[in-house]
Design an enzyme around this catalytic site. Sequence first.
Site, PDB file in Angstrom:
ATOM      1  N   ASP A 312     -21.508 -25.624   3.771  1.00  0.00           N
ATOM      2  CA  ASP A 312     -21.137 -24.818   4.921  1.00  0.00           C
ATOM      3  C   ASP A 312     -22.357 -24.566   5.812  1.00  0.00           C
ATOM      4  O   ASP A 312     -23.188 -23.755   5.475  1.00  0.00           O
ATOM      5  CB  ASP A 312     -20.502 -23.491   4.483  1.00  0.00           C
ATOM      6  CG  ASP A 312     -21.283 -22.786   3.362  1.00  0.00           C
ATOM      7  OD1 ASP A 312     -22.017 -23.442   2.605  1.00  0.00           O
ATOM      8  OD2 ASP A 312     -21.153 -21.558   3.265  1.00  0.00           O
ATOM      9  N   GLU A 496     -34.882 -22.610  -0.083  1.00  0.00           N
ATOM     10  CA  GLU A 496     -33.502 -23.056  -0.295  1.00  0.00           C
ATOM     11  C   GLU A 496     -33.278 -24.500   0.123  1.00  0.00           C
ATOM     12  O   GLU A 496     -32.545 -25.241  -0.528  1.00  0.00           O
ATOM     13  CB  GLU A 496     -32.588 -22.128   0.518  1.00  0.00           C
ATOM     14  CG  GLU A 496     -31.126 -22.450   0.430  1.00  0.00           C
ATOM     15  CD  GLU A 496     -30.307 -21.566   1.358  1.00  0.00           C
ATOM     16  OE1 GLU A 496     -29.138 -21.320   1.038  1.00  0.00           O
ATOM     17  OE2 GLU A 496     -30.834 -21.134   2.403  1.00  0.00           O
TER      18      GLU A 496
END
EC number: 3.2.1.28
Length: 565
Positions: A312, A496
């Site tokens: 996403d 991340e």
Amino acid sequence: MKSPAPSRPQKMALIPACIFLCFAALSVQAEETPVTPQPPDILLGPLFNDVQNAKLFPDQKTFADAVPNSDPLMILADYRMQQNQSGFDLRHFVNVNFTLPKEGEKYVPPEGQSLREHIDGLWPVLTRSTENTEKWDSLLPLPEPYVVPGGRFREVYYWDSYFTMLGLAESGHWDKVADMVANFAHEIDTYGHIPNGNRSYYLSRSQPPFFALMVELLAQHEGDAALKQYLPQMQKEYAYWMDGVENLQAGQQEKRVVKLQDGTLLNRYWDDRDTPRPESWVEDIATAKSNPNRPATEIYRDLRSAAASGWDFSSRWMDNQHQLNTLRTTSIVPVDLNSLMFKMEKILARASKAAGDNAMANQYETLANARQKGIEKYMWNDQQGWYADYDLKSHKVRNQLTAAALFPLYVNAAAKDRANKMATATKTHLLQPGGLNTTSVKSGQQWDAPNGWAPLQWVATEGLQNYGQKEVAMDISWHFLTNVQHTYDREKKLVEKYDVSTTGTGGGGGEYPLQDGFGWTNGVTLKMLDLICPKEQPCDNVPATRPTVKSATTQPSTKEAQPTP
């Protein structure tokens, strides 16, 4: 008298029948599932909408995670009485009636740590425990401690956790691996599936199904006992993903299941709700409003389903690769999801055999073989020479190459000649100086170029190694590790995602700032360090020069032998 050979339709009927048997075995457990906790947008109704639309907090997740100080119905009644009064202050009302999430203490690592030492030191920092939560908290309690990704995240996430657990195992923390498997099994028993994360607003969807692989990982340490112990939960998760299959006609879809015209059964991502996501409320409303040609509920469902995919967001789901409001996740059959479903079926077969149920093991093998044929038939783009997603609207395989195309190799579902073509496509189109690109499209979304993500690096590395493509696998590991090392040397953290067009730069895009921590990057980094360095000379930092494949250590694989297509 000899019975006639079964007809082809009877053979095709075997597949739903197999799944139906799994459902029947789990019916008693399903009846015990408690009432599902309500998410904050339902509990608080117009108050939640007004707070999020007022943008009181920089991150929409803040209020989604806030805990009501009393019964939400009473708070909502007070709000309705006060909201139109002169001088009403919404921020003050929120501060009085809610406990806002606290920022975690910033971790300052000791000076002079190697990359490995830094990661090993982070495991206790990222560990949380929520055996009990407040009555109206959106956080769902879990019986055992768990490791969060880091940064803005205060909860455990499903597919992130598998790659985090790889690192925990590499560090020898098998107790934490066992705890996390137990937590996910608890969620399956409690809610019927593993939600996106342990929040009430994540319960309407799951994420890439890695639970069976987690159990398989634990079995490396505990043997077949782990497979037998968690067989009921693996079966129940499989039933969740296949829910509704027994009523499907050819060419129909139901929730997460797709039945193609020839009877092939595949899966897609799906969210049971079609409203804005509480944690991204304003953003979702804006996305829906920007495309008046589509019903808002349809866009909301596709946004939520993209969140279920873990990607996403990405051009992978969009008709117009630069316009998020054209995404249509629910009409795309993902190659990575179906590869994971194939792997789940294979592990279920192995676990059933370990439990002494050879008949059920054969049923799952039949399901896996049928799915493998479906992947090869519908998800191979012969013109392009790579695996891709299948489009339910156009009834053909899509053209876009993404890192998800490596999943059939990762689970040993690919034909050998196609795996070789995938190695060429990967090196030609996706490999960059800092690792593997997610796609080749620069859309501004975080699951697109130039971002590279640790789990996809590992899937590609393992998948290519499974088919003897060790040079390309080494290139991916080496490039990505160099990126991680350069970023760590400069910023003293693992992040991340990474910009793979260069080295030493964190990635961009997405709905929130770049997060540090970071669970799955830590796990993959440890696995790759131990992959590229010889066992007799383990490395704590990334070597200055690329190791040769000859000197690299090939870790033993728990995967099944490569099947004959």
